[in-house]
Design an enzyme around this catalytic site. Sequence first.
Site, PDB file in Angstrom:
ATOM      1  N   SER A  12       0.810  -1.224   0.000  1.00  0.00           N
ATOM      2  CA  SER A  12       0.000   0.000   0.000  1.00  0.00           C
ATOM      3  C   SER A  12       0.844   1.276   0.000  1.00  0.00           C
ATOM      4  CB  SER A  12      -0.961  -0.053   1.185  1.00  0.00           C
ATOM      5  OG  SER A  12      -1.801   1.055   1.202  1.00  0.00           O
ATOM      6  N   ASP A  20      -5.860   2.405  -3.453  1.00  0.00           N
ATOM      7  CA  ASP A  20      -7.141   2.360  -2.737  1.00  0.00           C
ATOM      8  C   ASP A  20      -7.423   3.683  -2.023  1.00  0.00           C
ATOM      9  OD1 ASP A  20      -5.252   1.944  -0.781  1.00  0.00           O
ATOM     10  OD2 ASP A  20      -6.237   0.210   0.122  1.00  0.00           O
ATOM     11  N   ASP A  55      -0.988   1.548  -3.996  1.00  0.00           N
ATOM     12  CA  ASP A  55      -1.854   0.530  -4.605  1.00  0.00           C
ATOM     13  C   ASP A  55      -3.227   1.068  -5.000  1.00  0.00           C
ATOM     14  OD1 ASP A  55      -2.652   0.841  -1.934  1.00  0.00           O
ATOM     15  OD2 ASP A  55      -3.449  -1.188  -1.832  1.00  0.00           O
ATOM     16  N   ASP A 104      -2.181   6.509  -3.426  1.00  0.00           N
ATOM     17  CA  ASP A 104      -1.131   5.809  -2.700  1.00  0.00           C
ATOM     18  C   ASP A 104      -0.606   4.673  -3.598  1.00  0.00           C
ATOM     19  OD1 ASP A 104      -3.242   4.002  -2.457  1.00  0.00           O
ATOM     20  OD2 ASP A 104      -2.634   3.337  -0.468  1.00  0.00           O
TER      21      ASP A 104
HETATM   22 MG    MG Z   1      -3.437   1.533  -0.033  1.00  0.00          MG
END
Ligand code: MG
Length: 455
Positions: free
Chosen positions: A97, A239, A237, A235
């Site tokens: 992440s 999300d 990844d 960020d």
């Molecule tokens: Mg994330």
Amino acid sequence: MALKLFGTSGIRGVVNEDLTPTLALEAGLAVATRVSGGKALVGRDTRVSGVMLESALTAGLLAGGSTVGHLGVVPTPTLAFLTKEMKADVGVMITASHNPPEYNGIKLFSRDGMAYDEKKQGEIEEIIERKLFRTVEWRDIGKIRRLDVTHRYVDAILESVQLERSWRVVVDPGCGATCDIAPSILRKLGCKVTALNAQPDGFFPGRNPLPTTESLRPLCRLVRELGADVGLAYDGDGDRVLAVDELGNVVPLDQALAAYAAHVVAEKRGGVVVTHVEASMCIEEAVEKEGGRVVRTRVGDVNVAMAIRRHKAVFGGEPCGAWIHPQYHYCPDGILSSVLLLKMLEEKEASLSSVISEVPAPPIIRISLACPNDLKPKVMQKLEEVLPGEFPTAKEKLVVDGLRLAMGDAWVLVRPSGTEPLIRVTTEAKSKREAEQIIGKTARLVKNLVLETRA
Ligand code: MG
């Protein structure tokens, strides 16, 4: 003591120290064991260690008889959405992440696109700890397929959202998993897109995978120089999303969440919004004004997602920029959030700065106090007995995650850190002076309890 591999967001750690290929292999075997072979989808972000961990994890899945579909580099929400859409038995995302480049992680998703909760994560941990792996005979070893299916996620967004205006947008994927897909979706929606840090690079040379006011300075400058309507940063990844307004300022996260939540509630003429215990009370204020209600959960996107489902909520999110849109799926989705944010501006016919300026921004103070891990349960137990006495005006006591007292127009939260020997105290009040008084009183009490308990 049971093996504890999973945190709030799956297995996470420094590569080749905490998260080794051996552990990834065992995680693959454990997942295949849990779903009895079945169909697995595997995605990864742009980290240097991604391919290594993907290979090890895939070997474990194949040995357990799973059919593995490789998606390559995709955002976490895309993997979660496709897990549900393609009826896979499990979705595996290799990502850390927003953590620094040396980290990586493994996050698991169920058939319904929901991240594994504590119970399911516990089952995987037990299989790894007790080595209860189930491998198949040589002839039943699984097969790998390279799947080119991200367009199914893109199409699902494009089919449900149309933008009338040609928005000028500056996008900063930070060299992470949204590099291709975020600018591409926005262009397909008719936006004029300028992209920054949009080359996939596991060294994250542009900025840290965690977008902050500090690390988004180049994005803010570009928004100002180009006269763009909005800046969007993700960020590692994808999300989470942080927005920059047309004046080049990073939008405060609690206010952005409150403004969007109120918009959804107004459109739906009521409904429940879910957020966690640490978020600002401006969310209640904005949502209740539109006839909605706020439910608070423990920190962590899985907890928010589960509460959204339980309460049939219209929207939910955490103020780190992780927003969940349950009509699509239950994974926080930065790309979808940014598209829906533009749609909101279009419907309100307003600039981002003016929408945000309507949300109150009461002062929040956050501090951390030292407390050895083994003393935390005792300190928290005593605190629960004595803290309400310090705040006789408290109307509500919430213990879903730490101890939270709400005093009408102020609140205080005392919450032990899950990873460090710290107790965190957060307070929010109408004035800075009041917030300082509350935090001072609470901090003194916590410090005394730590001393007493130690003695
Ligand atoms: Mg994330």
